[in-house]
Design a protein around this motif. Sequence first.
Motif, PDB file in Angstrom:
ATOM      1  N   UNK A  15       0.346   0.613  -3.135  1.00 47.45           N
ATOM      2  CA  UNK A  15       1.384   1.581  -3.480  1.00 47.45           C
ATOM      3  C   UNK A  15       1.560   2.601  -2.360  1.00 47.45           C
ATOM      4  N   UNK A  16       0.441   3.010  -1.784  1.00 49.81           N
ATOM      5  CA  UNK A  16       0.490   3.974  -0.684  1.00 49.81           C
ATOM      6  C   UNK A  16      -0.869   4.009   0.009  1.00 49.81           C
ATOM      7  N   UNK A  17      -0.840   4.219   1.317  1.00 49.94           N
ATOM      8  CA  UNK A  17      -2.055   4.408   2.102  1.00 49.94           C
ATOM      9  C   UNK A  17      -1.961   5.754   2.816  1.00 49.94           C
ATOM     10  N   UNK A  18      -2.975   6.570   2.663  1.00 50.37           N
ATOM     11  CA  UNK A  18      -3.011   7.882   3.311  1.00 50.37           C
ATOM     12  C   UNK A  18      -4.212   7.935   4.252  1.00 50.37           C
TER      13      UNK A  18
ATOM     14  N   UNK B  99      -3.089  -0.492  10.684  1.00 46.04           N
ATOM     15  CA  UNK B  99      -1.768  -0.744  11.238  1.00 46.04           C
ATOM     16  C   UNK B  99      -0.752  -0.069  10.320  1.00 46.04           C
ATOM     17  N   UNK B 100      -0.112   1.008  10.808  1.00 43.10           N
ATOM     18  CA  UNK B 100       0.816   1.759   9.965  1.00 43.10           C
ATOM     19  C   UNK B 100       2.007   0.913   9.529  1.00 43.10           C
ATOM     20  N   UNK B 101       2.332  -0.108  10.272  1.00 46.11           N
ATOM     21  CA  UNK B 101       3.452  -0.974   9.913  1.00 46.11           C
ATOM     22  C   UNK B 101       3.087  -1.959   8.803  1.00 46.11           C
ATOM     23  N   UNK B 102       1.798  -2.112   8.552  1.00 43.62           N
ATOM     24  CA  UNK B 102       1.341  -3.062   7.529  1.00 43.62           C
ATOM     25  C   UNK B 102       0.245  -2.391   6.694  1.00 43.62           C
ATOM     26  N   UNK B 103       0.612  -1.781   5.548  1.00 45.84           N
ATOM     27  CA  UNK B 103      -0.371  -1.050   4.749  1.00 45.84           C
ATOM     28  C   UNK B 103      -1.503  -1.912   4.206  1.00 45.84           C
ATOM     29  N   UNK B 104      -1.289  -3.232   4.154  1.00 47.25           N
ATOM     30  CA  UNK B 104      -2.356  -4.119   3.666  1.00 47.25           C
ATOM     31  C   UNK B 104      -3.397  -4.420   4.736  1.00 47.25           C
ATOM     32  N   UNK B 105      -3.124  -3.975   5.973  1.00 40.17           N
ATOM     33  CA  UNK B 105      -3.984  -4.368   7.092  1.00 40.17           C
ATOM     34  C   UNK B 105      -5.165  -3.423   7.302  1.00 40.17           C
ATOM     35  N   UNK B 106      -5.310  -2.391   6.507  1.00 46.86           N
ATOM     36  CA  UNK B 106      -6.418  -1.456   6.716  1.00 46.86           C
ATOM     37  C   UNK B 106      -7.753  -2.157   6.496  1.00 46.86           C
TER      38      UNK B 106
END
Length: 410
Positions: A164-167, A126-133
């Motif tokens: 910090x960042x998700x790519x 979910x791009x709106x929630x980086x912790x949701x990967x």
Amino acid sequence: MSNQITVDSAATLLDNIRAVVEPLVIDNGQTFDRLKSVFLIAVQQNPDILKCSEESLRREISKCAADGLVPDSKEAVILPYKNSSGVFLANYQPMVMGIIKRMKELGGVFSIACSVVHKNDEFIYDEADPDALSHKPDRFASIEERGAIIGGYAVFRDNLRRVMHTEVMTMADFEAVRKASKAPNSPAWTIWPTEMYRKSVLRRGAKYISINNDKIRALIERQDEMFDYSQPRVAERVNPFTGQVLEHEPARSISHQQSEALTFTASQAKEMQPIENGQPVQEQSSKKAHAQKQKQEPVKTNVLPKVPDISIASEDKEKLVEAVEKVLAIATDKTISAEERRGVLKEAAKNWQPHIPEYAKPLIKACIDMVDWSIHKEIAGEPWTADHAVFVHDAKELLGVDKLKVGKYQ
């Protein structure tokens, strides 16, 4: 017996370049003996490494040492390949494990998750929630059961384990990276395709996190492809005065032929701006350009540049020290060839002007000229480090500092 000869040859080669490599190893808190022992094992596993030219091995092993890694096929690897002339050359590739290791050691990153995703893996993002990967692969399934690789991701977390960042990159993104390479069928891509995919997403993601360590930035900006000097290529550049990554900026290819000396002056630097009022700047008329050329005195490669006699304002000192260090260090960067250093210097010359006070521009211009002079001397096989060291000393005295960090003279 043949293995013993291979080991002895490799040991001799390392001993011959010890004076160059050992300072780089020590600077990263490691030992030359460990690098040597790992390299000997790599040679035993792949004897073709010894077919590579000594110059290419010296260059690639120096890169590996400068990055603080060892070529154990986990942290990094040395790959032999043939160029168009049939000559074996060495190609150093940092591996994902090595990049992650150094980023955790030096880059202020607590953890990095980096993996490829197969078609039948369970993957939710979910791009709106980086912790949701969420990525749940079946590790016991065969490659065929997991399906083809469809993409990859990298998640960077800080010491509080916050994202910090998700790519995330698709397979189309990976193929675009490979096609942009001038060696899409090089050993790096043919032998380690999954590793190159992971490294692609890791490197792209690393640009979006705060990294204030020069060693980490140099490591993640290593080119994935072997260099092709005959075609224009897309390169990643860093403005040496702001640290800004100029992502995918087109750069002219670097010729093996000795080119003309850089002739950038303060007045020319003002004309380097390609856009004015939203429109491309037109070329000057031939008459005006000719008159301008006659007014300027180009730098000749046989003229040794000197530090100008100017006064440095206290409020500009820190910025000018950093600029002088980053320009002069280009000459002493032994992890890349002299020709490649010329390309880096050209990018620096294009970007220094807007960030330097008017009165201090002669100083930065002199530094650029000194590096250009040093590169020409090195290409010609003539000594230059002593004169460069004198220039560094004079610049240090002008700036009023005890030391300038411009690398080691080898």
